[in-house]
Design an enzyme around this catalytic site. Sequence first.
Site, PDB file in Angstrom:
ATOM      1  N   SER A  99       0.840  -1.188   0.000  1.00  0.00           N
ATOM      2  CA  SER A  99       0.000   0.000   0.000  1.00  0.00           C
ATOM      3  C   SER A  99       0.886   1.254   0.000  1.00  0.00           C
ATOM      4  O   SER A  99       1.665   1.453  -0.925  1.00  0.00           O
ATOM      5  CB  SER A  99      -0.948  -0.045   1.195  1.00  0.00           C
ATOM      6  OG  SER A  99      -2.010   0.865   1.057  1.00  0.00           O
ATOM      7  N   HIS A 233      -7.674  -6.025   1.109  1.00  0.00           N
ATOM      8  CA  HIS A 233      -6.489  -5.178   1.164  1.00  0.00           C
ATOM      9  C   HIS A 233      -5.338  -5.848   1.914  1.00  0.00           C
ATOM     10  O   HIS A 233      -4.172  -5.625   1.594  1.00  0.00           O
ATOM     11  CB  HIS A 233      -6.852  -3.853   1.839  1.00  0.00           C
ATOM     12  CG  HIS A 233      -5.801  -2.798   1.696  1.00  0.00           C
ATOM     13  ND1 HIS A 233      -5.413  -2.288   0.473  1.00  0.00           N
ATOM     14  CD2 HIS A 233      -5.052  -2.150   2.626  1.00  0.00           C
ATOM     15  CE1 HIS A 233      -4.478  -1.367   0.649  1.00  0.00           C
ATOM     16  NE2 HIS A 233      -4.228  -1.272   1.944  1.00  0.00           N
TER      17      HIS A 233
END
Length: 261
Positions: A99, A233
């Site tokens: 990320s 995620h």
Amino acid sequence: MTTPQIRELVPETPYIWRAKQPAATRRLVCFPHAGAGAAAYADWAALLPPQIELVAVQLPGRQNRIAEEPFTEVDVLVDVLVHALRPVLDLPCAFFGHSAGAILAFELARALRARGRKAPEQLFLSAQPAPGDSQVRMLHELDDLDFSTEIFALGGLDPELLEDEDVLDAMLYTLRADFTLFERHRIEPGAPLDCPITVLAGDSDPRAPLDEVRQWQEHTRGPFAAEIYHGGHFYFLDSPTEVVSRLAAAMLTPATLGGVA
């Protein structure tokens, strides 16, 4: 009978945590996601083969550096890391960033190249859209309630932390600072890197649409590959052995990389 050595990720300098591996010929340098510290990769040390030493980057504002203010500009942070990581860039290495950590890994690779320093042999960029226009919602300007709701929906948080109000407040402060830092940052156009790039993502991650993740291919002249996992995620928390094995295989047999999955 020889007792196997336990490889533990421990602080070595303010910015470097390392799981020392005397037999290592390569290093995997990991950059944590927003709000996280180096310990996010602690379990990886035991999963890597002896040829690969694990290094994790520790930033201000988390864990043993919780009292320090987070950075407010990515370019300044990258300049600091160019110097702070010199002790671990003497061996051939790969960068892994998840990320926001993927942005940091990419920008550091470009900065090392620009300064004529030893750059990573490979980049592993996880759960992060490539630079450019994105459909992903910006979070840093949301009010506290909406921001925390979005963060909790992504998962990846230890439920025990959520029960301590002081810890939760500190965590949300660092998370907002990181989202502000990286969502405001714009990656400037530049020549593609020469090293291979492998992107990794969860197939149901709202923060990393697969079409945007695959656009990282435009940022390398070398081989490009995409590894898509089942999950959101924080897909890598569900299958760490599979992910780490994939990274290790790519690092030890770099000539086999290539092709778009």
